[in-house]
Design a protein around this motif. Structure first.
Motif, PDB file in Angstrom:
ATOM      1  N   UNK A   1      22.010   0.586  -5.755  1.00 36.27           N
ATOM      2  CA  UNK A   1      21.657   1.982  -5.937  1.00 36.27           C
ATOM      3  C   UNK A   1      20.780   2.141  -7.159  1.00 36.27           C
ATOM      4  N   UNK A   2      19.538   2.189  -7.037  1.00 33.37           N
ATOM      5  CA  UNK A   2      18.644   2.437  -8.161  1.00 33.37           C
ATOM      6  C   UNK A   2      18.043   3.823  -7.991  1.00 33.37           C
ATOM      7  N   UNK A   3      18.174   4.649  -9.013  1.00 33.21           N
ATOM      8  CA  UNK A   3      17.541   5.944  -8.975  1.00 33.21           C
ATOM      9  C   UNK A   3      16.034   5.737  -8.977  1.00 33.21           C
ATOM     10  N   UNK A   4      15.363   6.301  -8.004  1.00 31.07           N
ATOM     11  CA  UNK A   4      13.934   6.071  -7.870  1.00 31.07           C
ATOM     12  C   UNK A   4      13.153   6.769  -8.985  1.00 31.07           C
ATOM     13  N   UNK A   5      12.085   6.127  -9.489  1.00 32.66           N
ATOM     14  CA  UNK A   5      11.233   6.774 -10.498  1.00 32.66           C
ATOM     15  C   UNK A   5      10.724   8.123  -9.997  1.00 32.66           C
ATOM     16  N   UNK A   6      10.805   9.118 -10.857  1.00 29.62           N
ATOM     17  CA  UNK A   6      10.327  10.437 -10.497  1.00 29.62           C
ATOM     18  C   UNK A   6      11.367  11.343  -9.883  1.00 29.62           C
TER      19      UNK A   6
ATOM     20  N   UNK B   1      26.459 -12.485 -12.350  1.00 32.45           N
ATOM     21  CA  UNK B   1      26.757 -12.095 -10.966  1.00 32.45           C
ATOM     22  C   UNK B   1      26.077 -10.784 -10.610  1.00 32.45           C
ATOM     23  N   UNK B   2      26.129  -9.823 -11.516  1.00 29.21           N
ATOM     24  CA  UNK B   2      25.505  -8.518 -11.250  1.00 29.21           C
ATOM     25  C   UNK B   2      24.005  -8.682 -11.043  1.00 29.21           C
ATOM     26  N   UNK B   3      23.371  -9.496 -11.875  1.00 29.49           N
ATOM     27  CA  UNK B   3      21.937  -9.737 -11.701  1.00 29.49           C
ATOM     28  C   UNK B   3      21.659 -10.315 -10.320  1.00 29.49           C
ATOM     29  N   UNK B   4      22.500 -11.245  -9.877  1.00 30.76           N
ATOM     30  CA  UNK B   4      22.335 -11.823  -8.533  1.00 30.76           C
ATOM     31  C   UNK B   4      22.576 -10.779  -7.444  1.00 30.76           C
ATOM     32  N   UNK B   5      23.576  -9.912  -7.646  1.00 34.67           N
ATOM     33  CA  UNK B   5      23.844  -8.868  -6.660  1.00 34.67           C
ATOM     34  C   UNK B   5      22.608  -7.984  -6.474  1.00 34.67           C
ATOM     35  N   UNK B   6      21.925  -7.668  -7.584  1.00 36.56           N
ATOM     36  CA  UNK B   6      20.773  -6.787  -7.514  1.00 36.56           C
ATOM     37  C   UNK B   6      19.526  -7.489  -6.997  1.00 36.56           C
ATOM     38  N   UNK B   7      19.331  -8.736  -7.402  1.00 37.41           N
ATOM     39  CA  UNK B   7      18.066  -9.406  -7.108  1.00 37.41           C
ATOM     40  C   UNK B   7      18.120 -10.332  -5.889  1.00 37.41           C
ATOM     41  N   UNK B   8      19.286 -10.901  -5.604  1.00 34.85           N
ATOM     42  CA  UNK B   8      19.375 -11.914  -4.546  1.00 34.85           C
ATOM     43  C   UNK B   8      19.942 -11.337  -3.248  1.00 34.85           C
ATOM     44  N   UNK B   9      21.036 -10.573  -3.333  1.00 38.68           N
ATOM     45  CA  UNK B   9      21.623 -10.012  -2.125  1.00 38.68           C
ATOM     46  C   UNK B   9      20.678  -8.992  -1.494  1.00 38.68           C
ATOM     47  N   UNK B  10      20.762  -8.822  -0.167  1.00 40.31           N
ATOM     48  CA  UNK B  10      19.873  -7.847   0.496  1.00 40.31           C
ATOM     49  C   UNK B  10      20.074  -6.437  -0.059  1.00 40.31           C
ATOM     50  N   UNK B  11      18.983  -5.707  -0.201  1.00 40.85           N
ATOM     51  CA  UNK B  11      19.045  -4.313  -0.626  1.00 40.85           C
ATOM     52  C   UNK B  11      17.880  -3.572   0.018  1.00 40.85           C
ATOM     53  N   UNK B  12      18.159  -2.351   0.441  1.00 42.15           N
ATOM     54  CA  UNK B  12      17.169  -1.609   1.212  1.00 42.15           C
ATOM     55  C   UNK B  12      17.049  -0.181   0.692  1.00 42.15           C
ATOM     56  N   UNK B  13      15.821   0.319   0.547  1.00 41.48           N
ATOM     57  CA  UNK B  13      15.650   1.723   0.158  1.00 41.48           C
ATOM     58  C   UNK B  13      16.049   2.651   1.307  1.00 41.48           C
ATOM     59  N   UNK B  14      16.911   3.593   1.003  1.00 33.54           N
ATOM     60  CA  UNK B  14      17.345   4.586   1.988  1.00 33.54           C
ATOM     61  C   UNK B  14      17.428   5.931   1.289  1.00 33.54           C
ATOM     62  N   UNK B  15      16.689   6.905   1.760  1.00 31.00           N
ATOM     63  CA  UNK B  15      16.760   8.237   1.178  1.00 31.00           C
ATOM     64  C   UNK B  15      16.335   8.250  -0.275  1.00 31.00           C
ATOM     65  N   UNK B  16      17.226   8.740  -1.145  1.00 30.59           N
ATOM     66  CA  UNK B  16      16.880   8.934  -2.553  1.00 30.59           C
ATOM     67  C   UNK B  16      17.096   7.696  -3.414  1.00 30.59           C
ATOM     68  N   UNK B  17      17.628   6.614  -2.850  1.00 32.07           N
ATOM     69  CA  UNK B  17      17.905   5.432  -3.669  1.00 32.07           C
ATOM     70  C   UNK B  17      17.888   4.188  -2.790  1.00 32.07           C
ATOM     71  N   UNK B  18      18.519   3.116  -3.281  1.00 32.07           N
ATOM     72  CA  UNK B  18      18.623   1.867  -2.540  1.00 32.07           C
ATOM     73  C   UNK B  18      20.083   1.541  -2.273  1.00 32.07           C
ATOM     74  N   UNK B  19      20.337   0.876  -1.158  1.00 34.82           N
ATOM     75  CA  UNK B  19      21.688   0.456  -0.796  1.00 34.82           C
ATOM     76  C   UNK B  19      21.890  -0.981  -1.246  1.00 34.82           C
ATOM     77  N   UNK B  20      22.852  -1.191  -2.133  1.00 33.13           N
ATOM     78  CA  UNK B  20      23.186  -2.511  -2.668  1.00 33.13           C
ATOM     79  C   UNK B  20      24.653  -2.821  -2.391  1.00 33.13           C
ATOM     80  N   UNK B  21      24.964  -4.099  -2.251  1.00 27.71           N
ATOM     81  CA  UNK B  21      26.354  -4.553  -2.268  1.00 27.71           C
ATOM     82  C   UNK B  21      26.664  -4.957  -3.703  1.00 27.71           C
TER      83      UNK B  21
END
Length: 225
Positions: A1-6, A53-73
């Motif tokens: 979940x990254x808050x999108x710029x803007x 581990x958190x860095x790997x969760x954000x950078x290595x595991x699949x993540x997809x932009x959906x709506x106002x943010x991104x979906x992360x595990x």
């Protein structure tokens, strides 16, 4: 979940500095308590491991932009149960900082929002765990229902905070509400997966008896409170 710029413009972003600072202060309080309880080496080792581990969760595991943010595990409950709330909090904040500084500089202005969104639900989940996990139960003995409740608390908290930032930034217009809804619907699917990951990790920890009493894991993982 990254808050999108803007999503929240510069005239409003000051609020995220306040919430991020408050979350950091509370994390520091928890870290000080863990320091007294477990010692500096244990806290440092677990925090660094969580950070990696958190860095790997954000950078290595699949993540997809959906709506106002991104979906992360993100696996926040897994970090909480295995390593403890203070190392998990420091790991989430540190892993997010590393990613923002070196791999996604466009996320730096949103760091306060992102760290708030990650840490406040973690603190709430920690409080819930103290309520729903009996004192005579070790974390390795959690049931699916207990893990599911913790996952709902953490992931649901993330969705609530993302929705708050989106509404704070862009208001209650139909397009914004639709994007928030699509993000929330996509993100809550993680709730079905995370408890299974939690139980798999806990089952693995239960089988590895040599970790009992180790400085690398939370004491409650193997023993009752």
């Amino acid at each position: 979940m990254h808050i999108e710029p803007g999503l929240v413009d510069a005239t409003k972003i000051f609020l995220s500095y306040a919430t991020g600072t408050a979350a950091a202060v509370y994390a520091s309080k928890l870290a000080f308590e863990a320091l007294k309880k477990d010692g500096p080496l244990s806290l440092l080792a677990r925090s660094l491991l969580c950070m990696g581990l958190v860095f790997c969760f954000f950078e290595v595991l699949p993540h997809h932009p959906v709506g106002v943010s991104e979906v992360h595990l993100i696996l926040g409950t897994t970090l909480l149960l295995v390593f403890g709330v203070a190392p998990a909090a420091l790991g989430l904040a540190g892993g997010l900082a590393i990613q923002s500084l070196f791999f996604a500089q466009q996320d730096l202005p949103q760091y306060g929002m992102n760290v708030t969104t990650l840490l406040v639900p973690l603190f709430a989940t920690h409080v819930l765990a103290r309520r729903i996990v009996p004192e005579n139960m070790a974390y390795v003995d959690l049931s699916y229902l207990q893990a599911f409740k913790l996952s709902v608390a953490y992931q649901g908290g993330i969705v609530v905070w993302v929705a708050f930032w989106a509404l704070y930034g862009h208001g209650f217009n139909a397009a914004n509400l639709a994007q928030i809804g699509s993000f929330g619907a996509a993100y809550m699917t993680v709730v079905l997966l995370e408890p299974l990951v939690d139980l798999g990790v806990l089952a693995g920890a239960k089988a590895v008896h040599r970790l009992r009493g180790s400085a690398w894991v939370e004491q409650r993982l193997y023993q009752a409170a």
